[in-house]
Design a protein around this motif. Structure first.
Motif, short mmCIF file in Angstrom:
data_model
loop_
_atom_site.label_atom_id
_atom_site.label_comp_id
_atom_site.label_asym_id
_atom_site.label_seq_id
_atom_site.Cartn_x
_atom_site.Cartn_y
_atom_site.Cartn_z
N TYR A 179 -18.43 14.14 -3.69
CA TYR A 179 -18.36 15.50 -3.80
C TYR A 179 -17.63 16.04 -5.12
O TYR A 179 -17.47 17.30 -5.12
CB TYR A 179 -17.80 15.88 -2.66
N ASP A 180 -17.28 15.33 -5.89
CA ASP A 180 -16.47 15.62 -7.08
C ASP A 180 -15.21 16.56 -6.97
O ASP A 180 -14.98 17.51 -7.62
CB ASP A 180 -17.50 16.38 -8.13
N TYR A 181 -14.43 16.13 -5.88
CA TYR A 181 -13.39 17.01 -5.45
C TYR A 181 -12.23 16.08 -5.13
O TYR A 181 -11.85 15.31 -4.29
CB TYR A 181 -13.57 17.68 -3.92
N PRO A 182 -11.56 15.87 -6.35
CA PRO A 182 -10.05 14.90 -6.34
C PRO A 182 -9.08 15.37 -5.74
O PRO A 182 -8.86 16.57 -5.56
CB PRO A 182 -9.96 14.78 -7.94
N LEU A 183 -8.32 14.55 -4.87
CA LEU A 183 -7.16 15.04 -4.02
C LEU A 183 -6.34 13.95 -4.51
O LEU A 183 -6.54 12.77 -4.99
CB LEU A 183 -7.62 14.70 -2.67
N GLN A 184 -5.00 14.26 -4.05
CA GLN A 184 -3.96 13.14 -4.40
C GLN A 184 -3.41 12.40 -3.11
O GLN A 184 -3.23 13.14 -1.90
CB GLN A 184 -2.66 13.99 -4.98
N TRP A 185 -3.13 11.19 -3.03
CA TRP A 185 -2.54 10.53 -2.11
C TRP A 185 -1.23 10.45 -2.44
O TRP A 185 -0.51 9.92 -3.23
CB TRP A 185 -3.12 9.16 -1.62
N TRP A 186 -0.08 10.73 -1.26
CA TRP A 186 1.27 10.55 -1.54
C TRP A 186 1.64 9.44 -0.49
O TRP A 186 1.40 9.71 0.65
CB TRP A 186 1.91 12.00 -1.26
N ASP A 187 2.39 8.45 -0.84
CA ASP A 187 3.03 7.56 0.25
C ASP A 187 4.21 8.35 0.93
O ASP A 187 4.51 9.43 0.48
CB ASP A 187 3.16 6.25 -0.49
N ARG A 188 4.52 7.50 1.70
CA ARG A 188 5.74 7.94 2.67
C ARG A 188 7.12 8.60 1.54
O ARG A 188 7.32 9.88 1.90
CB ARG A 188 6.34 7.02 3.48
N GLN A 189 7.25 7.55 0.61
CA GLN A 189 8.43 8.32 -0.26
C GLN A 189 7.93 9.43 -1.11
O GLN A 189 8.83 10.27 -1.24
CB GLN A 189 8.91 7.06 -1.24
N GLN A 190 6.83 9.59 -1.53
CA GLN A 190 6.62 10.73 -2.36
C GLN A 190 6.52 12.03 -1.23
O GLN A 190 6.72 13.02 -1.70
CB GLN A 190 5.14 10.54 -2.81
N LEU A 191 5.91 11.82 0.01
CA LEU A 191 5.81 12.97 0.70
C LEU A 191 7.45 13.39 1.16
O LEU A 191 7.55 14.53 1.13
CB LEU A 191 5.18 12.48 2.02
N ARG A 192 8.07 12.33 1.43
CA ARG A 192 9.63 12.76 1.79
C ARG A 192 10.16 13.73 0.55
O ARG A 192 11.17 14.37 0.86
CB ARG A 192 10.53 11.54 1.98
#
Length: 433
Positions: free
Chosen positions: A157-170
Motif C-alpha cells: 500500500y506504499d504506506y511506510p510506518l515506524q516500528w519502535w521496540d520497547r526501549q524506543q517507545l519508553r
C-alpha cells in the motif's frame, strides 16, 4: 451518566471537559415553516457538516437539520484520534472487495487525512491539532499481528510506518505496559468539539444554513425528497442522511446494518506541563490493539484524556469513574495519586464487518454511516465522496457501494444481547492469548 445518552431535543452539550473548554456558542434557530433547497442534510456532526461544506464549496444551496446542537453526538465527545484507514484492517477490505478496490479505499483514506489538515489550515480551525499516533501491543500475539500489518502496508500500500521496540517507545511513552509501538506520523489528534464547531463556522461562511433543535421525524422519499420536523419541512433535490448511531426510525434499512455502542472517556485534573510531558514526551495519541482497548492523549492544558471501557449493551457501566481510573493506573502507575475529574460517553456506530457503509438509499437520498470508532478523519472523506456523487461524479461512491453489508442478527430485541455475547468472547481472548 444517564444524560450522556439522552436524545431529547433541545439539550446543550453533555457535561465533559470538551464542552467546558470551548466558548459557549449562540443557539441557532430551529426550523419553522417550509424551506426549499438543493440539498438537505440530516445531522450536524462531522459527516453532515463535511458533506454540507463540500457541497457549498461546489455552489449548492444546503440546509442542515440538527436535533440538538452542532457536534452534540459522537463528534463532540470522541477520543479525538484522527487515524488513516477505517475501522477494519486492509486484509478485511481485500476479503470484501478484492485487492484493487481495497487499495483504492486505503488511498481514499489518506486523502481524507489530507483533507482534514487542509481544512484546518484553510478555515483557520483552532482545535489543538497534534501530529503522531502510536498503536501499541500488550501481548506477543498482538505484536506479531502489528508487525505483519506494518510490512503489508509498506510493501503493498506504499504506506511506510515506524516500528519502535520497547526501549524506543519508553523514550516517548512512560508506561511499562507495552512491548513496542507501530508509529504513524501522518495521523494525529485534536479537540473533537472545537473541530465540529470549526467545521460549522466554515460551512456557514460558504452559505450553509444550520438549524439546531430541529429533530427530523420523517424522511419522505420521492422525486424531491423531504425531511419533516414537528415545526416544518425542508424539500430538496437531494437528501444526505448523516445521523449515524442516532437515526431513530428515519431509515430502518440503514439502522439494521449498524449497532450503537457506548464508549467512554475521562479527563484528569491539570497535571502541569512537566508531569504531562513526562507521560507522553512527543504529545502523540496512543491506542492499544485489544478488543476492549484503551486510548489516551494529552490535552492542550496538560491533562491526560483517557478512553476505553466500551459498552456493547448500550448501558453505561456501573462505577464508571472508578473503572476508568483503575484502567488508567494500569497504564500509568505513576498516576496512582490521580483520579478522573470528569467522565463522559456516548454512542458510536459500528457495522458487522467494521467497514464503512456509504452509498445511496435511493437515487436522490445519500448516506454515510458505520465509522466504527474511526470517524474523525474518515467523516471528512465521506462528506467529500457524497458531495462528488450529488454533483454527478460517482467513481468513489461506487467503490464504497461495492462493500457488502449485512444486518445485525436478532432484530431490535435480540441484536444487542447477541453482540454482547460475541464481544465477551473477544475480551476473553485478549486475556488468554
Amino acid at each position: 451518566m444517564s444524560a450522556v445518552f439522552s436524545s431529547r431535543s433541545g439539550q446543550d452539550h453533555v457535561a465533559s471537559w470538551y464542552a467546558d473548554s470551548v466558548p459557549a456558542q449562540p443557539l441557532r434557530a430551529p426550523l419553522a415553516g417550509e424551506l426549499d433547497t438543493d440539498v438537505c442534510v440530516l445531522g450536524a456532526g462531522y459527516t453532515g457538516l463535511s458533506a454540507a461544506l463540500s457541497l457549498a464549496e461546489r455552489g449548492f444551496r444546503v440546509v442542515v437539520l440538527e436535533a440538538q446542537r452542532v457536534g452534540w453526538g459522537a463528534s463532540g465527545r470522541n477520543g479525538g484520534q484522527a487515524i488513516v484507514g477505517y475501522g477494519c484492517e486492509v486484509d478485511t477490505l481485500e476479503a470484501l472487495v478484492g485487492a484493487d478496490d481495497a487499495r483504492h479505499l486505503f488511498d481514499f483514506s489518506r486523502e481524507g487525512m489530507a483533507l482534514l489538515r487542509h481544512r484546518l489550515q484553510r478555515y483557520q480551525i483552532d482545535c489543538d491539532w497534534r501530529d503522531g499516533h502510536a498503536s501499541v501491543p500488550i501481548r506477543p500475539r498482538q505484536e506479531r499481528t502489528l508487525r505483519a500489518g506494518m510490512i503489508e502496508l509498506a510493501e503493498r500500500y506504499d504506506y511506510p510506518l515506524q516500528w519502535w521496540d520497547r526501549q524506543q517507545l519508553r523514550e516517548q511513552l512512560d508506561s511499562p505496559r507495552y512491548s513496542g509501538a507501530m508509529f504513524d506520523a501522518a495521523s494525529g489528534h485534536l479537540h473533537p468539539l472545537a473541530y465540529a464547531q470549526g467545521l460549522a463556522r466554515a460551512a456557514e461562511q460558504q452559505g450553509v444554513v444550520i438549524l439546531e433543535q430541529s429533530p427530523v421525524l420523517q424522511l419522505i422519499r420521492g422525486p424531491r425528497p423531504q425531511l419533516r420536523t414537528a415545526h416544518g419541512t425542508v424539500s430538496a433535490d437531494h437528501v444526505v442522511i448523516a445521523g449515524n448511531a442516532l437515526l431513530q426510525g428515519i431509515a430502518p434499512e440503514l439502522e439494521a446494518r449498524i449497532m450503537p455502542v457506548g464508549t467512554y472517556i475521562g479527563a484528569t485534573p491539570v497535571l502541569g506541563a512537566e508531569r504531562a510531558r513526562g507521560l507522553i514526551h512527543n504529545d502523540m495519541a496512543v491506542a492499544d490493539v485489544s478488543w476492549a482497548l484503551d486510548y489516551f492523549r494529552l490535552s492542550a492544558d496538560h491533562r491526560l484524556l483517557f478512553g476505553g471501557r466500551a459498552s456493547y449493551s448500550a448501558l453505561p457501566p456501573p462505577g464508571l469513574r472508578g473503572v476508568m481510573t483503575r484502567r488508567m493506573h494500569q497504564v500509568f502507575p505513576q498516576l496512582a495519586d490521580v483520579a478522573m475529574e470528569q467522565v463522559w460517553g456516548g454512542y458510536v456506530d459500528i457495522t458487522r464487518n467494521r467497514a464503512p457503509d456509504w452509498g445511496r438509499l435511493t437515487p436522490n437520498v445519500y448516506y454515510a454511516q458505520g465509522f466504527s470508532g474511526h470517524g474523525v478523519a474518515a467523516t471528512g472523506l465521506a462528506g467529500a465522496v457524497l458531495a462528488e456523487a450529488i454533483a454527478g461524479q460517482n467513481e468513489r461512491i461506487d467503490v464504497f457501494e461495492r462493500i457488502p453489508h449485512r444486518r445485525f442478527p436478532g432484530g431490535r430485541l435480540l441484536r444487542t444481547p447477541l453482540l454482547v455475547a460475541a464481544m465477551s468472547w473477544y475480551k476473553l481472548r485478549d486475556v488468554l492469548w
